[in-house]
Design an enzyme around this catalytic site. Structure first.
Site, short mmCIF file in Angstrom:
data_model
loop_
_atom_site.label_atom_id
_atom_site.label_comp_id
_atom_site.label_asym_id
_atom_site.label_seq_id
_atom_site.Cartn_x
_atom_site.Cartn_y
_atom_site.Cartn_z
N ASP A 45 0.84 -1.20 0.00
CA ASP A 45 0.00 0.00 0.00
C ASP A 45 0.87 1.25 0.00
O ASP A 45 1.99 1.24 0.51
CB ASP A 45 -0.91 -0.02 1.24
CG ASP A 45 -2.05 1.00 1.13
OD1 ASP A 45 -2.31 1.50 0.02
OD2 ASP A 45 -2.66 1.29 2.17
N SER A 90 -7.14 -5.87 -6.03
CA SER A 90 -8.28 -6.43 -5.30
C SER A 90 -9.54 -6.40 -6.17
O SER A 90 -9.61 -5.66 -7.17
CB SER A 90 -8.53 -5.63 -4.01
OG SER A 90 -9.17 -4.40 -4.32
N GLU A 92 -12.05 -5.00 -5.46
CA GLU A 92 -12.62 -3.65 -5.31
C GLU A 92 -11.85 -2.61 -6.14
O GLU A 92 -12.32 -1.49 -6.33
CB GLU A 92 -12.61 -3.22 -3.84
CG GLU A 92 -13.60 -3.98 -2.95
CD GLU A 92 -13.15 -5.40 -2.61
OE1 GLU A 92 -11.93 -5.63 -2.49
OE2 GLU A 92 -14.02 -6.29 -2.48
N ASN A 93 -10.65 -2.98 -6.61
CA ASN A 93 -9.82 -2.01 -7.35
C ASN A 93 -10.41 -1.61 -8.70
O ASN A 93 -9.94 -0.65 -9.33
CB ASN A 93 -8.38 -2.52 -7.53
CG ASN A 93 -7.54 -2.42 -6.27
OD1 ASN A 93 -6.58 -3.17 -6.09
ND2 ASN A 93 -7.87 -1.50 -5.37
N GLU A 232 0.67 -13.24 12.35
CA GLU A 232 1.20 -12.09 13.08
C GLU A 232 1.19 -10.91 12.12
O GLU A 232 1.66 -11.03 10.98
CB GLU A 232 2.64 -12.37 13.54
CG GLU A 232 2.75 -13.46 14.59
CD GLU A 232 2.06 -13.08 15.91
OE1 GLU A 232 2.05 -11.89 16.25
OE2 GLU A 232 1.53 -13.99 16.58
C1 FPP Z 1 -1.75 0.18 -3.35
O1 FPP Z 1 -1.36 1.52 -3.44
C2 FPP Z 1 -1.20 -0.61 -4.43
C3 FPP Z 1 -1.94 -1.24 -5.38
C4 FPP Z 1 -3.41 -1.19 -5.40
C5 FPP Z 1 -1.34 -1.98 -6.48
C6 FPP Z 1 -0.05 -2.68 -6.20
C7 FPP Z 1 0.59 -2.93 -7.49
C8 FPP Z 1 1.90 -2.89 -7.78
C9 FPP Z 1 2.96 -2.69 -6.77
C10 FPP Z 1 2.35 -3.04 -9.18
C11 FPP Z 1 1.98 -4.33 -9.85
C12 FPP Z 1 2.24 -5.53 -9.04
C13 FPP Z 1 2.93 -6.64 -9.40
C14 FPP Z 1 2.98 -7.77 -8.45
C15 FPP Z 1 3.65 -6.79 -10.66
P1 FPP Z 1 -2.45 2.65 -3.56
O2 FPP Z 1 -2.56 3.01 -5.01
O3 FPP Z 1 -3.74 2.23 -2.93
O4 FPP Z 1 -1.76 3.79 -2.73
P2 FPP Z 1 -2.46 4.97 -1.90
O5 FPP Z 1 -3.23 4.31 -0.79
O6 FPP Z 1 -1.29 5.75 -1.40
O7 FPP Z 1 -3.32 5.73 -2.86
#
Ligand code: FPP
Length: 270
Positions: A45, A90, A92-93, A232
């Site tokens: 996150d 997710s 939800e994304n 944990e």
């Molecule tokens: C959360 O940050 C992150 C995500 C929803 C996506 C994670 C994806 C990657 C790291 C790239 C692709 C992954 C792989 C495994 C190749 P956010 O956007 O919710 O951050 P914020 O809460 O600061 O807005």
């Protein structure tokens, strides 16, 4: 090549990878290498906030997050972790803007094509959990190809959660149970915890011992609801793109200081 320390043997593979990282070298000495968490799961996150702090579009935060993914996957594999699960997208994304979703899918495809070599080099077995068939066709194909290309590997199991929701996972398991009862394959009296575990997306995978969340948020966000019953939880204020191998090693050091009681009384109390 492997070096003996008071608390077990540091995996030989890890040493050359961390030798230029002073912080990681110190942490390695503090780890009990004989009792690692078998399964580490991570809620990545803070990509958006990282980008905002840099004055960049959100997508650049996700791109920078890939560097952290590469480092964590390689560190965990070299350290001898049995299973690593990353929450990448997710259920939800889908509520995010279309450009951000498209960019995430593109980054995933790029990641898979660039990192297949590393996965093969470290004998990593790549898998995914979530409703894969809800993803764009080309992404599904790349994911399936990476799974097939690494299926004979016997090193770390690297699971990416894609279009994943803990509640939809339970819905799918309940549906399977009802189907099995209807077809006569399952007697309702035989439905128990192990039956449920074997009908989750993670069937055959040990439950996470350690759940990491970055960016300081104290939420589970619908991640592995059934499986984290006794995990944990380790939260860091570090934003995901800044997460490095030393952070992973620190989480293991801290994990090893916890007393896991599974509902019983502590060793010293009884
Ligand atoms: C959360 O940050 C992150 C995500 C929803 C996506 C994670 C994806 C990657 C790291 C790239 C692709 C992954 C792989 C495994 C190749 P956010 O956007 O919710 O951050 P914020 O809460 O600061 O807005």
């Amino acid at each position: 090549m492997s070096r003996s320390v008071a608390s077990g043997v540091v995996p030989a593979d890890l040493l050359p990878y961390i030798e230029s990282d002073e912080e990681a070298c110190k942490l390695v000495e503090l780890i009990d290498w004989a009792s690692l968490p078998r399964h580490i799961a991570i809620i990545m996150d803070g990509n958006g906030r990282w980008a905002r702090h840099q004055g960049l579009p959100r997508v650049e935060g996700h791109r920078a997050g890939i560097t952290a993914v590469r480092e964590v996957v390689e560190t965990a594999a070299r350290a001898g972790i049995e299973t690593l699960t990353l929450y990448a997208f997710s259920a939800e994304n889908w509520k995010r803007p279309k450009e951000e979703i498209d960019a995430l899918m593109e980054l995933l495809k790029e990641y898979l094509s660039r990192e297949l070599g590393t996965m093969l080099e470290h004998s990593i077995r790549f898998e995914s959990i979530g409703r894969l068939d809800g993803l764009p066709e080309d992404v599904q194909e790349d994911v399936r190809n990476a799974i097939a290309a690494t299926s004979a590997n016997d090193g770390m199991r690297f699971i990416i959660a894609l279009n994943y929701g803990g509640r939809t996972e339970l819905v799918d398991a309940f549906r399977a149970a009802l189907e099995n009862v209807r077809s006569g394959e399952l007697d309702p009296g035989d439905l128990d915890e192990s039956w449920i575990a074997e009908h989750l997306y993670t069937a055959g995978v040990a439950d996470p011992d350690l759940l990491i969340r970055t960016s300081g948020e104290l939420r589970i966000s619908n991640f592995m609801l059934y499986q984290i019953a006794y995990a944990e939880i380790w939260v860091t204020s570090r934003l995901w793109p800044d997460f490095r191998r030393a952070d992973l090693l620190q989480s293991i050091v801290d994990f090893q200081k916890r007393e896991r009681r599974y509902g019983s009384v502590g060793g010293e109390t009884g």
